[in-house]
Write a protein that holds these residues in place. Structure first.
Motif, PDB file in Angstrom:
ATOM      1  N   PRO A  13      44.264  51.726  40.693  1.00  0.00           N
ATOM      2  CA  PRO A  13      44.732  51.029  41.632  1.00  0.00           C
ATOM      3  C   PRO A  13      44.077  51.095  43.025  1.00  0.00           C
ATOM      4  CG  PRO A  13      46.765  52.131  40.998  1.00  0.00           C
ATOM      5  CD  PRO A  13      45.668  52.419  40.046  1.00  0.00           C
ATOM      6  N   ILE A  14      44.197  52.269  43.217  1.00  0.00           N
ATOM      7  CA  ILE A  14      43.631  52.976  44.878  1.00  0.00           C
ATOM      8  C   ILE A  14      42.329  52.758  44.888  1.00  0.00           C
ATOM      9  CG2 ILE A  14      43.718  54.775  46.442  1.00  0.00           C
ATOM     10  CD1 ILE A  14      46.560  53.767  45.980  1.00  0.00           C
ATOM     11  N   TRP A  15      41.383  53.246  43.958  1.00  0.00           N
ATOM     12  CA  TRP A  15      40.064  53.136  43.960  1.00  0.00           C
ATOM     13  C   TRP A  15      39.841  51.575  44.070  1.00  0.00           C
ATOM     14  CZ3 TRP A  15      37.277  56.750  45.717  1.00  0.00           C
ATOM     15  CH2 TRP A  15      37.781  57.955  45.398  1.00  0.00           C
ATOM     16  N   THR A  16      40.433  50.867  43.297  1.00  0.00           N
ATOM     17  CA  THR A  16      40.060  49.286  43.358  1.00  0.00           C
ATOM     18  C   THR A  16      40.282  48.759  44.733  1.00  0.00           C
ATOM     19  OG1 THR A  16      40.820  49.114  40.942  1.00  0.00           O
ATOM     20  CG2 THR A  16      40.482  47.089  42.242  1.00  0.00           C
ATOM     21  N   ILE A  17      41.473  49.026  45.203  1.00  0.00           N
ATOM     22  CA  ILE A  17      41.497  48.600  46.716  1.00  0.00           C
ATOM     23  C   ILE A  17      40.667  49.158  47.540  1.00  0.00           C
ATOM     24  CG2 ILE A  17      43.296  48.361  48.409  1.00  0.00           C
ATOM     25  CD1 ILE A  17      45.571  48.655  46.102  1.00  0.00           C
ATOM     26  N   THR A 319      37.286  34.516  44.540  1.00  0.00           N
ATOM     27  CA  THR A 319      38.726  34.572  44.184  1.00  0.00           C
ATOM     28  C   THR A 319      39.070  35.009  42.916  1.00  0.00           C
ATOM     29  OG1 THR A 319      38.832  32.460  45.785  1.00  0.00           O
ATOM     30  CG2 THR A 319      40.545  33.003  44.512  1.00  0.00           C
ATOM     31  N   LEU A 320      38.024  34.503  42.081  1.00  0.00           N
ATOM     32  CA  LEU A 320      38.264  34.917  40.515  1.00  0.00           C
ATOM     33  C   LEU A 320      38.425  36.368  40.279  1.00  0.00           C
ATOM     34  CD1 LEU A 320      38.282  34.548  37.416  1.00  0.00           C
ATOM     35  CD2 LEU A 320      35.875  34.170  37.590  1.00  0.00           C
ATOM     36  N   VAL A 321      37.156  37.256  40.871  1.00  0.00           N
ATOM     37  CA  VAL A 321      37.269  38.658  40.909  1.00  0.00           C
ATOM     38  C   VAL A 321      38.241  39.237  41.347  1.00  0.00           C
ATOM     39  CG1 VAL A 321      35.726  40.692  41.788  1.00  0.00           C
ATOM     40  CG2 VAL A 321      34.380  38.298  40.950  1.00  0.00           C
ATOM     41  N   ALA A 322      38.888  38.806  42.562  1.00  0.00           N
ATOM     42  CA  ALA A 322      39.900  39.217  43.222  1.00  0.00           C
ATOM     43  C   ALA A 322      41.260  39.012  42.418  1.00  0.00           C
ATOM     44  CB  ALA A 322      40.471  38.498  44.725  1.00  0.00           C
ATOM     45  N   GLY A 323      41.325  37.932  41.913  1.00  0.00           N
ATOM     46  CA  GLY A 323      42.548  37.674  40.735  1.00  0.00           C
ATOM     47  C   GLY A 323      42.643  38.579  39.499  1.00  0.00           C
ATOM     48  N   LEU A 326      41.708  42.815  42.209  1.00  0.00           N
ATOM     49  CA  LEU A 326      42.507  43.349  43.479  1.00  0.00           C
ATOM     50  C   LEU A 326      44.035  42.925  43.528  1.00  0.00           C
ATOM     51  CD1 LEU A 326      42.521  44.148  46.636  1.00  0.00           C
ATOM     52  CD2 LEU A 326      41.989  41.782  47.111  1.00  0.00           C
ATOM     53  N   ILE A 327      44.421  41.575  42.952  1.00  0.00           N
ATOM     54  CA  ILE A 327      45.664  41.335  42.961  1.00  0.00           C
ATOM     55  C   ILE A 327      46.436  42.265  41.788  1.00  0.00           C
ATOM     56  CG2 ILE A 327      47.361  39.393  42.157  1.00  0.00           C
ATOM     57  CD1 ILE A 327      45.180  37.585  43.378  1.00  0.00           C
ATOM     58  N   PRO A 328      45.936  42.387  40.514  1.00  0.00           N
ATOM     59  CA  PRO A 328      46.447  43.308  39.536  1.00  0.00           C
ATOM     60  C   PRO A 328      46.807  44.777  40.117  1.00  0.00           C
ATOM     61  CG  PRO A 328      44.967  42.035  38.602  1.00  0.00           C
ATOM     62  CD  PRO A 328      44.933  41.765  39.869  1.00  0.00           C
ATOM     63  N   ALA A 329      45.979  45.301  40.781  1.00  0.00           N
ATOM     64  CA  ALA A 329      45.872  46.484  41.475  1.00  0.00           C
ATOM     65  C   ALA A 329      46.851  46.610  42.416  1.00  0.00           C
ATOM     66  CB  ALA A 329      44.421  47.101  42.272  1.00  0.00           C
TER      67      ALA A 329
END
Length: 727
Positions: A13-17, A319-323, A326-329
């Motif tokens: 998650p950290i790397w994703t954010i 928004t799709l890529v973030a959904g 980013l949001i799950p992370a």
């Protein structure tokens, strides 16, 4: 695939954010500024007659006087202008010319009105920059200087014309964007607080979507510059709503499924992986439908819609890529504390209203389908009264704006068409000089056209090869009567043109006539292409050729109901002469594309319930029970965010805000909840032909760990078996 994405994101998650933050900073820091254009003629391709006429004018009469701004004078007491007043007007006109304001080329006196109460100063600007922000800046300075010069006199001076309209439109747009932004923020915050009773979940989507918004705007600016697209100030307002509305939808799709997995007893990180796995395909398909529908606008002939299509597609793509990342992370990093301080997430409420609705659909699918279908059909009747209006300027700002007041006063004081006369350019086709003896007869024929107040030959180019005939219509340029009249002027101009000549009709009414033709072309092109591509996505998602037909038909009914309701509210209720010409195109794409989101979520859940071994009617009931809260929450938030566009204070965004929000309410609360599941229940297994998308999964199919929903009927709650075994 979606399980792999979920696993990678949740494990890192950290790397994703960090990756998102680096991308955001890099894109925002290097993105070019987004220009704006409010010139209606720039929306049309070169093949249209009004544009050909404008090009001919530039070649034949490069120094021709075409006012970009008009200073309108009247006495403060409303009486007739005196000799002293006329002297003051002449002085102001001269002084304005001496200011050498950027973009201003000529400042000359204009004609007085027949009643002697009004007179004008006409200001010509550089035609190459028509509709650009620099001319709005020039209009601002002109307005300030004119009012300053009129101090100490008995004159009231107001600035109108295209440059002043661009300025007022710009100011109105900024105010509208602020109101829409604040309204969107408040609605999402309050609604999420009510749904989850968790402050973190209420604030989180606003923060994350704010980051996505910055990235999307940067990418849109890159695309606009790279492909040479036209920008328009209204797009910014629409983008705010799309990003936050659609972004919140995808956030809710994920969080509701995450909560369901937690209630089933999954370990938090595994719950998020299962949520992405289960809802990822629905989100990706829903986003794909929206993106494809928006990209279909590239086929439009109007520059405004050509720009809007790619811009909105980029926004939804980000928004799709973030959904999915980013949001799950972020949520997996916070864990169940994201629901703090509420504890309601730990167990499903008993006897929930959506369970009751699901049982109703399960027991009476035919009645549900008929009633919901009749509601849509009755509302669709209003479409028979639809009329279009083409005045973008007055449609995109309040009537109280100074340029709009000038436009209204000029229509009363002068001939209605005097503010925007029509020009007929008669040009030699062989390079020989025109026969001047035939001008009078040609002008007479133009003047006899029904709807024309006067026609006269006003200028001839140096070579004598092109003549300009000024035709003043009896009607204001953007009205239906003026557009019909200019069509008749074209017919006569072409048929009466002497041998060896050709005629082109220009001016605002001619531009609106061509915009009307372009929109009709878009109806025949964009609508079918968008519908066909959305059906392909539905077919790939559902592995069926039957379901996409009735799903797209239901969304089409939703479109008809929405347009009908908008006609009744604005044309019949508020007395509007018509709806903004591009509204049906925009509404079709939003209602069809975004409305399909909810159908996709519901039908995907229905398929999942069927795969768990349930019969069609029972699967429909359970799908409504479990997907209903998500659709209701997402639909309410998205509809409410689009409704904030009605705060902008202009008819264009008010009509758009109402139409799209009403369409989303219909899509979420009529189509997705009742019409679609009841039809699917009635059609039964045939809905999935030729595939077997509703066939119960075998134990071996679930052993891969994809996770299968299990319902314990004794407790009437949902559980989840990570191993994929059905209980």
């Amino acid at each position: 695939m979606f399980r792999r994405i979920g696993t990678a994101v949740v494990r890192h998650p950290i790397w994703t954010i960090v990756a998102w933050l680096i991308a955001a900073v890099a894109i925002v820091a290097t993105a070019p500024s987004l220009p704006s254009n409010s010139d209606e003629s720039s929306f049309l391709p070169k093949s249209y007659e009004s544009i050909k006429a404008a090009d001919l004018q530039q070649k034949a009469f490069p120094s021709a006087f075409t006012p970009s701004a008009i200073a309108l004078y009247q006495r403060t007491d409303g009486g007739k202008l005196t000799a002293a007043d006329q002297k003051d007007v002449a002085r102001i006109t001269t002084e304005l010319g001496k200011k050498h304001i950027d973009q201003v080329q000529k400042v000359v006196p204009g004609p007085p009105s027949k009643d002697g109460k009004y007179t004008m100063t006409l200001v010509q600007m550089d035609s190459k920059n028509a509709g650009q922000p620099k001319q709005a800046d020039a209009a601002k300075e002109l307005r300030e200087q004119a009012k300053e010069l009129a101090k100490g006199t008995h004159l009231d001076v107001k600035l109108g014309g295209s440059a002043a309209q661009a300025l007022d439109q710009q100011d109105s747009s900024k105010r509208g964007e602020a109101l829409i932004g604040i309204g969107t923020f408040v609605i999402i915050l309050v609604t999420l607080l009510i749904i989850f009773r968790a402050p973190i979940l209420a604030v989180l989507p606003l923060v994350l979507i704010g980051l996505v918004s910055a990235v999307a705007n940067g990418l849109i600016a890159y695309a606009t510059k790279l492909f040479g697209l036209q920008a328009n100030s209204s797009i910014s307002s629409i983008l705010i709503v799309v990003l936050f509305g659609v972004g919140t939808d995808y956030f809710l799709f994920l969080i509701f499924r995450y909560r369901e997995s937690l209630r089933a007893g999954d370990e938090p990180k595994q719950a998020m992986i299962n949520a992405v796995d289960r809802v990822g395909e629905a989100i990706a398909s829903a986003a794909g439908a929206v993106i494809i529908a928006f990209l279909a606008l590239v086929l439009s002939t109007l520059g405004f819609l050509k720009q809007m299509g790619p811009a909105l597609a980029i926004a939804v793509g980000a928004t799709l890529v973030a959904g999915l990342t980013l949001i799950p992370a972020v949520v997996s990093l916070i864990g169940p504390k994201v629901f703090w301080p509420s504890k309601s997430w730990q167990k499903e409420p008993q006897n929930a209203r959506f369970a009751a609705l699901g049982r109703g659909v399960q027991r009476r699918p035919a009645l549900t389908a008929v009633v919901s279908g009749l509601v849509l059909l009755v509302l669709s009747i209003g479409t028979l009264g639809y009329k279009a209006t083409f005045d973008l300027a007055s449609g995109s700002m309040p009537k109280t704006k100074e340029s709009m007041v000038v436009q209204d006063e000029m229509q009363k004081a002068y001939s209605a068409g005097a503010a925007a006369p029509t020009d007929v350019y008669l040009s030699s086709t062989d390079g020989k000089q025109l026969d001047g003896s035939r001008f009078k007869e040609y002008a007479r024929k133009l003047g006899e056209v029904d709807g024309v107040a006067s026609a006269r030959m006003t200028q001839l180019n140096k070579e004598g090869t092109t003549a300009d005939f000024t035709v003043t219509l009896k009607y204001e340029a953007s009205t239906d009567k003026a557009i019909d009249a200019v069509g008749r002027v074209r017919d006569v101009a072409h048929s009466a043109a002497p041998d060896g000549t050709e005629a082109f009709v220009g001016g605002m009414s001619s531009i609106y006539k061509d915009i009307d033709a372009a929109v009709n072309h878009d109806y025949r092109t964009v609508f079918p292409v968008a519908a066909l591509l959305i059906m392909v996505i539905l077919g790939l998602l559902l592995r069926s050729v039957v379901a996409p037909w009735y799903l797209i038909a239901s969304v089409g009914l939703g479109f008809g109901a929405t347009l009908g309701a908008t006609v009744w509210i604005f044309q019949n209720g508020q007395g509007h002469s018509g709806l903004m010409f591009m509204l049906p195109v925009i509404m079709y794409l939003f209602v069809v594309a975004i409305g399909t989101d909810y159908n996709i979520l519901m039908i995907a859940r229905l398929r999942e319930e069927a795969r768990a071994g349930r019969e069609p009617r029972e699967a429909a009931g359970m799908a409504l029970r479990h997907a209903g809260p998500t659709v209701a929450a997402a639909g309410f938030i998205l509809a409410a965010t689009f409704a904030t566009m009605m705060l902008a204070g202009n008819s264009l965004l008010s009509e758009m805000g109402f139409a799209v929000s009403f369409g989303i309410v219909v899509a979420a609360f009529v189509m997705a909840m009742f019409f679609t599941p009841s039809l699917t229940a009635l059609i039964g297994h045939a809905a999935w032909w030729p595939g077997h998308g509703d066939r119960a999964e075998t134990p071996d199919a679930g052993a891969a760990g994809s996770g299968t929903v299990r319902h314990d009927e004794d407790r009437d709650t949902t559980t989840h078996d990570p191993a994929g075994r059905r209980g």
